[in-house]
Design a protein around this motif. Sequence first.
Motif, PDB file in Angstrom:
ATOM      1  N   TYR A 169       0.798  -1.227   0.000  1.00 35.47           N
ATOM      2  CA  TYR A 169       0.000   0.000   0.000  1.00 35.47           C
ATOM      3  C   TYR A 169       0.831   1.278   0.000  1.00 35.47           C
ATOM      4  N   GLN A 209       2.826   5.638   3.282  1.00 32.48           N
ATOM      5  CA  GLN A 209       1.787   6.435   3.938  1.00 32.48           C
ATOM      6  C   GLN A 209       0.823   5.523   4.688  1.00 32.48           C
ATOM      7  N   ALA A 210       0.455   4.410   4.062  1.00 37.88           N
ATOM      8  CA  ALA A 210      -0.411   3.440   4.733  1.00 37.88           C
ATOM      9  C   ALA A 210       0.300   2.833   5.934  1.00 37.88           C
ATOM     10  N   MET A 245       0.131   5.218   8.753  1.00 30.56           N
ATOM     11  CA  MET A 245      -1.216   5.219   9.336  1.00 30.56           C
ATOM     12  C   MET A 245      -1.406   4.017  10.256  1.00 30.56           C
ATOM     13  N   VAL A 254      -7.489   0.110   9.203  1.00 31.09           N
ATOM     14  CA  VAL A 254      -6.997   1.365   8.646  1.00 31.09           C
ATOM     15  C   VAL A 254      -7.641   1.566   7.280  1.00 31.09           C
ATOM     16  N   ASP A 255      -8.362   2.673   7.146  1.00 28.71           N
ATOM     17  CA  ASP A 255      -9.033   2.986   5.878  1.00 28.71           C
ATOM     18  C   ASP A 255      -8.070   3.782   5.009  1.00 28.71           C
ATOM     19  N   PHE A 256      -7.556   3.145   3.963  1.00 27.89           N
ATOM     20  CA  PHE A 256      -6.581   3.800   3.091  1.00 27.89           C
ATOM     21  C   PHE A 256      -7.035   3.688   1.637  1.00 27.89           C
ATOM     22  N   GLN A 257      -7.384   4.842   1.070  1.00 27.70           N
ATOM     23  CA  GLN A 257      -7.824   4.910  -0.320  1.00 27.70           C
ATOM     24  C   GLN A 257      -8.919   3.890  -0.628  1.00 27.70           C
TER      25      GLN A 257
END
Length: 305
Positions: free
Chosen positions: A179, A182-183, A186, A239-242
Amino acid sequence: MQLQIAVVESSAIGQKILKKILEDRGYLAKYFTSAMDALDYLQSEENPVILLTSFETDGMHGLDLVWQSRLLAGGTRALYIIAMSSSTELSKAIEALDCGADDFIRKPPVAEELYAKMRSAQKMLSAQQELRFYATRDPLTKLRNRRCFMEEVGKLPGGMDSCLLILDIDHFKSVNDTYGHQAGDMALVATATKLKDQNIGLVSRLGGEEFAIYLHDTPEALGLRAAERFREAVQQIEVDFQGKKIKFTVSIGLAFKPAEVAFNIDELYGYADEALYRAKESGRNRVCIGKRAGSKPVKLELRSA
């Protein structure tokens, strides 16, 4: 943290003048006639302090108080010292600064001059607090960094059961590779938040994807329960990523120190780290209990998800 003001002035008239000037601008202070009483107060006060002290004080010369206060504060406590004297000699101001004062004002003080010095003191203490915070915290998660964690643990009183937990996010590299970093960041922040929310023990990010929790005055059985709660709590993170939900787990190594054993953080860390390695090797997402400090090696006990 709340700013405190301490005024040391043995003269009743001098105290009255200072109190009137300070209260006119909303400054509330603690007033002392004895330098020793003021020093006792500074020793117990953890908040940032502006100390206004006269050269002429009961029990100890004002310059000695300045010197002792600066030694007490060291490099870890926020203290700003304004020395006061009725002398017009420049040498007095120089002497005060050499003893550790940050500023100097003549008595009786001119109100506007004192207000200006108080504003400077507040700005300086605020900057010191910010610098101190970032010197002791991990910049990403805002948890204690390794150095701060080790120092705080080392200051805790001995003679008690205690547990050290080392946590490591499982397959963290694959989160970054799949991911992006950045992910991964997070995930680290979400883990730190979840560990802090448990409100148990001293929590630190040691580096990378590794965290530590020190449980003071905690028997081994309670430490194990806490470790399981930590593991389960992290397992619930999403974790909500994109638009994608990222889930992950942690492996935990636990080391226990009985109350009767002398404390050694390096030894305890070594045992917890070894237990963490075993937890990883045994399948991840589990708690592994390592060797007890001060005892012969014990069989590692695994707790699976």
